[in-house]
Design an enzyme around this catalytic site. Sequence first.
Site, PDB file in Angstrom:
ATOM      1  N   GLU A  32     -77.962  12.742  -4.745  1.00 46.99           N
ATOM      2  CA  GLU A  32     -77.630  13.801  -3.796  1.00 46.99           C
ATOM      3  C   GLU A  32     -77.711  15.171  -4.458  1.00 46.99           C
ATOM      4  O   GLU A  32     -78.224  16.133  -3.883  1.00 46.99           O
ATOM      5  CB  GLU A  32     -76.229  13.566  -3.229  1.00 46.99           C
ATOM      6  N   ASP A  66     -80.353  18.094  -3.097  1.00 44.70           N
ATOM      7  CA  ASP A  66     -79.905  19.399  -2.594  1.00 44.70           C
ATOM      8  C   ASP A  66     -80.650  20.534  -3.275  1.00 44.70           C
ATOM      9  O   ASP A  66     -81.204  21.416  -2.636  1.00 44.70           O
ATOM     10  CB  ASP A  66     -78.409  19.612  -2.889  1.00 44.70           C
ATOM     11  N   ASP A 118     -78.398  19.364  22.182  1.00 39.85           N
ATOM     12  CA  ASP A 118     -77.789  18.032  22.350  1.00 39.85           C
ATOM     13  C   ASP A 118     -76.950  17.706  21.110  1.00 39.85           C
ATOM     14  O   ASP A 118     -77.157  18.285  20.046  1.00 39.85           O
ATOM     15  CB  ASP A 118     -78.871  16.965  22.583  1.00 39.85           C
ATOM     16  N   SER A 131     -78.038  15.137   3.986  1.00 39.72           N
ATOM     17  CA  SER A 131     -78.016  15.871   2.719  1.00 39.72           C
ATOM     18  C   SER A 131     -79.374  16.494   2.445  1.00 39.72           C
ATOM     19  O   SER A 131     -79.471  17.418   1.648  1.00 39.72           O
ATOM     20  CB  SER A 131     -77.725  14.926   1.557  1.00 39.72           C
ATOM     21  N   ASP A 188     -87.767  21.920  19.857  1.00 38.76           N
ATOM     22  CA  ASP A 188     -86.764  21.112  20.544  1.00 38.76           C
ATOM     23  C   ASP A 188     -87.019  19.629  20.240  1.00 38.76           C
ATOM     24  O   ASP A 188     -88.167  19.186  20.253  1.00 38.76           O
ATOM     25  CB  ASP A 188     -86.866  21.370  22.060  1.00 38.76           C
ATOM     26  N   VAL A 189     -85.965  18.903  19.945  1.00 35.67           N
ATOM     27  CA  VAL A 189     -86.081  17.459  19.707  1.00 35.67           C
ATOM     28  C   VAL A 189     -85.498  16.764  20.934  1.00 35.67           C
ATOM     29  O   VAL A 189     -84.335  16.995  21.273  1.00 35.67           O
ATOM     30  CB  VAL A 189     -85.341  17.040  18.423  1.00 35.67           C
TER      31      VAL A 189
END
Length: 558
Positions: free
Chosen positions: A266, A270, A539, A471, A513-514
Amino acid sequence: MGTILLFFIPLFFIPLVFSGFLEYDQDVLLSQDWTHAGRVDPSEQLELTFALKQQNLDLLGETLSRVSDPDSAQYGKHLSLQEVASLVRPSELTQKVVQRWLQTHGISNCRTVHTQDFLQCTMTAEVAEVLLPGSRFNRYIREGQSIVRSSAPYSVHDDVHQHLDFVGGLHRVPPREKYVNLKQPRSKAGVHLGVTPAILRARYNLTAADVGSAQNNSQAVAQFLEQYYHPADLAEFMDLFGRTFQHRSEVDRVVGTQGGGKAGLEASLDIEYIMSTGANISTWVFTNPGRHESQEPFLQWMVLLSNMTGLPWVHTISYGDDEDSLSAAYMMRINTEFMKAGVRGISLLFASGDSGAGCRHLGKDQNTFRPSFPASSPYVTTVGGTSFKNPFKVTYEVTDYISGGGFSNVFKMPDYQASAVKGYLNSVKVTLPPQSYFNTSGRAYPDIAALSDNYWVVSNRVPIPWVSGTSASTPVVGGMLSLINGQRLAKGLPALGFLNPRLYKLKGQGLFDVTEGCHLGCLDEQVQGKGFCAAPSWDPVTGWGTPNYPALLAALQS
Ligand SMILES: *[C@@H]1O[C@H](CO)[C@@H](O)[C@H](O)[C@H]1NC(C)=O
Ligand SMILES: *[C@@H]1O[C@H](CO)[C@@H](O)[C@H](O)[C@H]1NC(C)=O
Ligand SMILES: *[C@@H]1O[C@H](CO)[C@@H](O)[C@H](O)[C@H]1NC(C)=O
Ligand SMILES: *[C@@H]1O[C@H](CO)[C@@H](O)[C@H](O)[C@H]1NC(C)=O
Ligand SMILES: *[C@@H]1O[C@H](CO)[C@@H](O)[C@H](O)[C@H]1NC(C)=O
């Protein structure tokens, strides 16, 4: 059993006569993976953090709204840390009462912050248990990591009860690597388009010219796990994947203690990705800023923000806990800390989590979704996750089923999102999960999203494919906001600061837009593994969608 009960009743109730609990609703049980290693030695030194009651919180909220609302004359008129301090600093009375209480117990080794609303004090475990009736400090061990925490709730004397929000260092523990996982692609073919900086830059329309150039711009990732990024991994990553754009290969500043040992996936993810979208921008890492094992690293970072000027403009954080495991007092206070950062023009981006809507078992055949904090705070920008529609090509994006999202049970829905959320609830009415699973009066999240599936990461010198999680999406969005900040700063405009009021006013402008796919929910008869589903415009799965960089820049650069 009987004797245990008899033993516990007096222990919990006698202190109530003269003191009260600040966090009666805090989960004090550690997860199973922590091994109890006995009581701490009474002479062991602990460091506790006292969160003093602040002043003018209504005014702080109003100021934040004004400086973050693009239609306000005050937009972008951010406060300095000094001005924040003058606003929220605890009253003289609060400071005196708390200090006297600590002195009475012989506690004198304390440090404060610029805003004077936190005190960090060292004391022995013996003194701490007298100071905070009910507390019992034990040592716990997980994979070589050792911490000291209280196995029972603490109380404070009646005289100080109204002057404190909470005491840190007793209960909350660093989470495991939470928002990252290795997800094998569902296709068996073995050939798969992995996400690299070049793929991200292509999808989000970043050209070779879209790199940072402003001198006074910077960005940061904050990490609170016992894991580290390795400078050599970052350098190798940039060698392998950074050929097509101008970038930096080194972190400018590490705040906190970078331990030795192995690099964490992680941590590597990042830093490698914020520096790929936010390319050529000065980058900092905040890492386990505590000096002491008794501290809560996330709280430690928040305390640090109240004590530092000249901070980076954008911070991305992949950290969270279930709302129901944290006390309301703690969440409320941390929320205020987010407001303090927001009025200073700092953008805080949190990963929305990797469990979709989450699931909490309330009883037999009775479940509800499980929001996570800080993702559910109304004063941060929360980032969800997506996948490519066609895993072999740079196509449009659909929901990544892990993308965290839902409705807070703690924070009211902020005004900036009310009409967007109402629009969603009305348009998908018939396909919504049953009302008992979520709370439509709460803050809904995420706000925005980016790809979260199949990333390449270099960790411990090895390129690793199939790294997934919010992440990944969070630093990707963070880097792009930093690029926009760079353009703004170069023109003499203020940084974006707390983005949400402005983001929701764009109504999706500058974003892809998804609209396809649903995320995870409870595995039960009623919802059968499904949480919410993406839909046109906002959403609770992918927010407003993913950045189309040139269009988002155009919408946010004035
Ligand atoms: C805050 O910073 C000051 C120096 O600017 C330092 O003396 C103090 O110890 C710091 N407080 C904490 C809690 O670290
Ligand atoms: C950005 O990308 C999309 C999809 O890949 C494309 O349709 C569009 O023309 C690109 N350019 C701009 C400026 O939006
Ligand atoms: C990279 O950033 C520096 C300032 O930090 C700037 O001088 C340089 O021109 C930038 N490079 C590009 C290609 O814009
Ligand atoms: C629903 O959310 C509100 C905050 O918006 C909160 O006050 C209320 O307690 C929540 N209800 C449940 C059942 O958690
Ligand atoms: C950043 O630098 C630009 C030009 O170099 C300047 O106009 C602007 O005021 C600076 N912004 C800040 C916040 O220092």
